[in-house]
Enzyme design. Structure first.
Site, PDB file in Angstrom:
ATOM      1  N   PRO A  61       0.841  -1.207   0.000  1.00 20.35           N
ATOM      2  CG  PRO A  61      -0.003  -1.024   2.161  1.00 20.35           C
ATOM      3  CD  PRO A  61       0.753  -1.951   1.269  1.00 20.35           C
ATOM      4  CG  ASP A  78       5.008  -1.491   2.182  1.00 18.04           C
ATOM      5  OD1 ASP A  78       3.864  -1.382   2.661  1.00 18.04           O
ATOM      6  OD2 ASP A  78       5.491  -2.585   1.840  1.00 18.04           O
ATOM      7  CG  HIS A  79       0.612   3.569   5.289  1.00 17.45           C
ATOM      8  ND1 HIS A  79       0.939   3.609   6.633  1.00 17.45           N
ATOM      9  CD2 HIS A  79      -0.080   4.710   5.054  1.00 17.45           C
ATOM     10  CE1 HIS A  79       0.460   4.717   7.179  1.00 17.45           C
ATOM     11  NE2 HIS A  79      -0.166   5.407   6.237  1.00 17.45           N
ATOM     12  NE  ARG A  80       3.089  -4.363   2.752  1.00 17.09           N
ATOM     13  CZ  ARG A  80       3.545  -5.292   1.912  1.00 17.09           C
ATOM     14  NH1 ARG A  80       2.938  -6.465   1.835  1.00 17.09           N
ATOM     15  NH2 ARG A  80       4.599  -5.052   1.157  1.00 17.09           N
TER      16      ARG A  80
END
Length: 384
Positions: free
Chosen positions: A183, A356-358
């Site tokens: 994401p 990467d929002h993870r």
């Protein structure tokens, strides 16, 4: 005795290879250690070194053709050796495989009487039509649609089409997976580049023409130094764990004919600007001539994509997984800026950090951008 040489697996992800060039022709003597051919994999073009000696008796893949790993590439044997029985057996197996695939594809065709009559009158082979009716039955509208497509193709007959190269297909597969599995979000920032320009000029005044430092070299060093300050940005993600890397390996996006490739500057934080500059020039040149080795484009921990030389002001990039960030660098532009409460003409450079929002949240990415901006706006600090 004749020995069959198969298409080798030259990388861990290689499924097929394209023969770019044969260095030997049928009848030539080959010795152990000779480079028999140049083969394009999904990552790069590599030399295929033969490990036996003999006479090249048969070539199974022409230049420009693609075949799967373990398919027959060539046959090497003794001078004058009769291999007709081997070739016959190979051709027999090849044809047998084609026949099997044909039988698997062949099936009963269901078609309405009206559609069947239309197809016969127009001269359309119903084997090529996919039915949209119940149980895949071909109906009237399928014939009409096929006729429109056929007409469109005839109008578009001057269009040039080329097959995807192995590298281009792998790039497409990798980027599609990255974009839809990680994401993405983006952080935008503007750098005052006045001191950056002055710093580079002062350096290059002391160097030869061949040693000249680019803005990109300085940016790579600043990126690496910032990652040392923020080790939680120098990470990779997989479904089980987060990997915090003890080393800083910077991938550099390089445009090539078939797309782009990412050679890696390993331990960039420990290298001088001159070392980084020489390594980038060397690897960029070998990437464009497809001479880069697979181990030189693997294990990056962070990637930089710079389109400043093309006059691009700002842009966003797709993360090069398993990296969790990529920095996009735009061109240095002259703009009105506020300095000491006055509007002056200055130099600015826009950067974008894709995260990467993870694993990388907004605060973490912003802190990294803050450190990177300090290095770039006062670049002499990257030397300490």
């Amino acid at each position: 005795m004749a020995e069959i040489i198969s298409m080798p697996q030259l990388s861990d992800t290689m499924k097929e290879g394209t023969v770019i060039k044969w260095n030997k022709k049928i009848g030539d003597k080959v010795s152990e250690g000779d480079i028999l051919a140049e083969i394009e994999t999904d990552k790069a073009t590599q030399d295929f070194e033969i490990d036996i000696s003999g006479i090249l008796l048969f070539i199974g893949v022409k230049e420009g053709e693609t075949t799967r790993v373990n398919d027959v590439l060539a046959i090497i044997g003794d001078e004058g050796e009769d291999i007709s029985h081997i070739i016959y057996e190979l051709e027999y197996k090849k044809q047998e495989k084609k026949n099997q695939e044909f039988k698997e594809k062949k099936k009963k065709i269901f078609i309405s009487p009206v559609a069947k009559k239309m197809a016969k009158e127009i001269g359309i082979p119903i084997d090529n039509i996919k039915g949209s009716g119940e149980y895949g039955r071909i109906i009237k509208k399928d014939i009409e649609f096929y006729e429109k497509i056929k007409l469109k193709k005839s109008e578009d007959q001057n269009t040039v089409r080329t097959l995807h190269s192995s590298i281009r297909k792998k790039i497409a597969e990798h980027l599609t997976h990255s974009k839809f599995s990680a994401p993405h979000y983006y952080l935008f920032s503007e750098i005052n580049a006045d001191k950056l320009i002055e710093f580079r000029k002062n350096l290059n005044d002391k160097l030869s023409l061949e040693e000249r430092i680019s803005f990109n070299d300085i940016i790579i060093k600043a990126v690496a130094k910032s990652l040392v300050k923020h080790p939680d940005m120098n990470v990779s993600w997989n479904d089980e764990e987060v990997i915090i890397h003890p080393h800083v390996h910077i991938g550099i996006a390089v445009a090539i004919k078939d797309g782009l490739i990412v050679p890696v500057i390993k331990n960039a934080d420990q290298k001088s600007l001159l070392q980084i500059s020489k390594e980038i020039k060397d690897k960029a040149l070998r990437s464009k001539s497809k001479k880069i080795q697979p181990e030189e484009i693997e294990n990056s921990t962070f990637t930089v994509s710079n389109l400043g030389m093309y006059g691009i002001e700002s842009f966003t990039s797709i993360i090069n997984t398993p990296n969790t960030s990529i920095l996009s660098v735009g061109s240095i532009m002259r703009r009105p800026i506020v300095k000491n409460y006055k509007i002056e003409i200055g130099n600015v450079m826009k950067i974008t950090l894709s995260c990467d929002h993870r694993i990388i949240d907004g605060a973490k990415g912003s802190e990294y951008i803050h450190s990177l901006r300090k290095f770039l706006e006062d670049p002499i600090t990257i030397l300490f």
